[in-house]
Enzyme design. Structure first.
Site, PDB file in Angstrom:
ATOM      1  CG  ASP A 138      42.615  33.883  32.235  1.00 46.49           C
ATOM      2  OD1 ASP A 138      42.146  35.051  32.782  1.00 46.49           O
ATOM      3  OD2 ASP A 138      42.629  33.435  31.338  1.00 46.49           O
ATOM      4  CG  ASP A 194      37.041  44.185  42.660  1.00 44.80           C
ATOM      5  OD1 ASP A 194      36.407  44.246  41.693  1.00 44.80           O
ATOM      6  OD2 ASP A 194      38.301  44.475  42.938  1.00 44.80           O
ATOM      7  CB  ILE A 195      40.802  39.858  43.017  1.00 41.94           C
ATOM      8  CG1 ILE A 195      39.825  38.752  42.883  1.00 41.94           C
ATOM      9  CG2 ILE A 195      42.229  39.623  43.296  1.00 41.94           C
ATOM     10  CD1 ILE A 195      40.329  37.896  41.673  1.00 41.94           C
ATOM     11  CG  ASN A 215      45.798  40.336  34.416  1.00 47.44           C
ATOM     12  OD1 ASN A 215      45.720  39.381  34.512  1.00 47.44           O
ATOM     13  ND2 ASN A 215      44.616  40.993  34.378  1.00 47.44           N
ATOM     14  CD  GLU A 269      38.729  43.048  38.940  1.00 44.94           C
ATOM     15  OE1 GLU A 269      37.849  43.210  38.019  1.00 44.94           O
ATOM     16  OE2 GLU A 269      39.097  43.971  39.620  1.00 44.94           O
TER      17      GLU A 269
HETATM   18  N1  LIG Z   1      43.426  37.767  33.363  1.00 47.29           N
HETATM   19  C1  LIG Z   1      42.406  38.297  33.428  1.00 47.29           C
HETATM   20  N2  LIG Z   1      42.147  39.581  33.937  1.00 47.29           N
HETATM   21  C2  LIG Z   1      40.976  40.074  33.866  1.00 47.29           C
HETATM   22  C3  LIG Z   1      40.013  39.275  33.291  1.00 47.29           C
HETATM   23  N3  LIG Z   1      38.771  40.215  33.811  1.00 47.29           N
HETATM   24  C4  LIG Z   1      39.179  41.376  33.894  1.00 47.29           C
HETATM   25  N4  LIG Z   1      40.697  41.537  33.998  1.00 47.29           N
HETATM   26  C5  LIG Z   1      41.590  42.562  34.384  1.00 47.29           C
HETATM   27  O1  LIG Z   1      41.276  42.827  35.726  1.00 47.29           O
HETATM   28  C6  LIG Z   1      41.889  44.250  35.870  1.00 47.29           C
HETATM   29  C7  LIG Z   1      41.134  44.854  36.937  1.00 47.29           C
HETATM   30  O2  LIG Z   1      41.821  46.120  37.291  1.00 47.29           O
HETATM   31  P1  LIG Z   1      41.051  47.333  38.057  1.00 47.29           P
HETATM   32  O3  LIG Z   1      39.733  47.214  38.033  1.00 47.29           O
HETATM   33  O4  LIG Z   1      42.029  48.463  37.740  1.00 47.29           O
HETATM   34  O5  LIG Z   1      41.531  46.887  39.562  1.00 47.29           O
HETATM   35  P2  LIG Z   1      42.581  46.358  40.330  1.00 47.29           P
HETATM   36  O6  LIG Z   1      43.745  46.378  39.760  1.00 47.29           O
HETATM   37  O7  LIG Z   1      41.905  44.956  40.870  1.00 47.29           O
HETATM   38  O8  LIG Z   1      42.566  47.296  41.806  1.00 47.29           O
HETATM   39  P3  LIG Z   1      41.596  47.549  42.971  1.00 47.29           P
HETATM   40  O9  LIG Z   1      40.104  46.969  42.469  1.00 47.29           O
HETATM   41  O10 LIG Z   1      41.395  48.858  43.068  1.00 47.29           O
HETATM   42  O11 LIG Z   1      42.060  46.755  43.872  1.00 47.29           O
HETATM   43  C8  LIG Z   1      41.999  44.934  34.549  1.00 47.29           C
HETATM   44  O12 LIG Z   1      43.196  44.790  34.247  1.00 47.29           O
HETATM   45  C9  LIG Z   1      41.262  43.828  33.579  1.00 47.29           C
HETATM   46  O13 LIG Z   1      42.162  43.697  32.525  1.00 47.29           O
HETATM   47  C10 LIG Z   1      39.885  38.019  33.232  1.00 47.29           C
HETATM   48  O14 LIG Z   1      39.130  37.490  32.974  1.00 47.29           O
HETATM   49  N5  LIG Z   1      41.261  37.585  33.092  1.00 47.29           N
END
Ligand SMILES: Nc1nc2c(ncn2[C@@H]2O[C@H](COP(=O)(O)OP(=O)(O)OP(=O)(O)O)[C@@H](O)[C@H]2O)c(=O)[nH]1
Length: 373
Positions: free
Chosen positions: A253, A236-237, A244, A279
């Site tokens: 993206d 997980d990123i 974003n 992500e």
């Molecule tokens: N640009 C983009 N954003 C995405 C995509 N799929 C999911 N996201 C975004 O990824 C974000 C995931 O955030 P969170 O699940 O809150 O987690 P995080 O900010 O990575 O924090 P941690 O996982 O706790 O490190 C959300 O804001 C989604 O909108 C995509 O295909 N493209």
């Protein structure tokens, strides 16, 4: 796999068959089934007429060899031998019917059966060569040289009609065959594209979640047979939402794509990196024990940390948290994924940018963790 390798090419068309298409061996066997009684009938007629001592035994021999060819195919297979023998036999038969003026010369009309069959059962180039050669042979037969050698009994107007009508039929067969091949190619390409779209994520071109689950199931079945363990990395990123929010969705993206590319480079060819959702990524590591999976997880984490993405003049870097789990005896795929998820959760809560390995002890999950540095 690149686009060219994935999509069918004209040169490899005959290796593919689309539903509803008549298989070449079936056509050959059907034609043989029709031709054998016809040949026997004309052999009998030639024997009764008694004028020519060669035609009757020769037609009989063609019937026997044609039947044997199909029999060998039905018993042993060898489709290429089956097809090539059939082409040789019918070419020989039609040449004989033409030059020997069988049935007072009327058997030459059977030449019209040759073009559609040859185009259907062979590659386009073979069809063109055979038809062009056949037509040239017919013109030669009807020329003064042919008159000298074979004395064909046909009138001048019959010869003209025969050559023109056969040329017309050959050209028509060629055009229809090309159209059939083009339709087949586009159908096969469409099927390949649909298959690819159903199994891959459009943003990263990695396997999608459905395909990853299918591969996991396949690996699980292999595990049940050979007991070689396999592992998964759930990735997980970190703090992706912030990327974003700060740089926009397009930058987000690009980051998702870059992580996918790094995953592909950092994994072995036999591994399957997949986009698990948003992500999150899953990497399936076939025949990989816990120690190897742990090392791979750390290598992947370091590679992603080192990679950069340029977006709007900015250089972006991200880190990932990784949960590692290796299938245990008696465990289901669902339970394996659950353990990887729990390990990932622990990696996040331990401060992110690290790898956690799930090790079940007494029905509970403990883990080792670290950055591998
Ligand atoms: N640009 C983009 N954003 C995405 C995509 N799929 C999911 N996201 C975004 O990824 C974000 C995931 O955030 P969170 O699940 O809150 O987690 P995080 O900010 O990575 O924090 P941690 O996982 O706790 O490190 C959300 O804001 C989604 O909108 C995509 O295909 N493209």
């Amino acid at each position: 796999m690149n686009e060219t390798a994935r999509r069918p090419q004209p040169a490899t068309l005959s290796r593919f068959r689309i539903r509803g298409e008549l298989p070449v061996p079936t056509l050959i066997n059907g034609l043989t089934l029709t031709a054998v009684p016809l040949l026997l009938f004309f052999a009998l007629r030639a024997a009764r007429a008694g004028a020519d001592p060669i035609t009757a035994p020769l037609l009989l021999a063609f019937a026997v060899v044609l039947a044997l060819n199909s029999l060998v195919y039905l018993l042993l297979g060898y489709p290429t031998l089956h097809r090539r023998t059939f082409i040789t036999l019918i070419t020989g038969l039609f040449v004989y019917l033409a030059v020997q003026a069988v049935e007072d010369g009327s058997a030459i009309i059977w030449l019209f059966a040759y073009p559609p069959v040859i185009f259907y059962i062979s590659e386009a180039r073979t069809g063109i060569t055979a038809c062009a050669g056949g037509l040239a042979g017919l013109i030669l037969l009807f020329s003064p040289v042919g008159d000298l050698l074979f004395q064909p009994p046909h009138s001048a107007s019959f010869r003209l009609s025969m050559v023109l009508a056969l040329a017309f039929e050959m050209a028509t067969c060629y055009v229809l065959d090309q159209s059939r091949r083009r339709s087949k190619l586009s159908l096969l390409r469409l099927a390949a594209d649909l298959d690819h779209a159903a199994k891959h994520d459009s943003l990263t071109q990695l396997a999608n979640r459905r395909e990853a689950l299918a591969q996991l199931d396949g690996e699980y079945q292999r595990f049940l047979r050979n007991r070689r363990p396999f592992s998964v990395l759930l990735i997980d990123i970190d703090l992706f939402k912030a990327i974003n929010d700060r740089y926009g969705h397009h930058a987000g993206d690009q980051v998702i794509r870059q992580v996918a590319r790094t995953l592909q480079q950092a994994c072995r060819k036999v591994d399957t990196p997949a986009r698990w959702g948003g992500e999150e990524y899953l990497v399936l590591l076939p025949e990989t024990n816990a120690g190897e999976a742990w090392q791979t997880g750390n290598r992947v984490r370091a590679a992603i940390e080192a990679a950069t993405v340029e977006e709007g003049g900015q250089v972006l870097r991200v880190t990932v948290s990784i949960g590692v789990a290796t299938l245990l005896e008696g465990e289901s795929v669902d339970r394996l994924l659950q353990r990887a998820d729990e390990a990932l959760y622990l990696a996040k809560h331990a401060g992110r940018n690290q790898v956690h390995e799930s090790t079940p002890v007494a029905n509970d999950v403990t883990s080792r963790s670290g950055t591998g540095d």
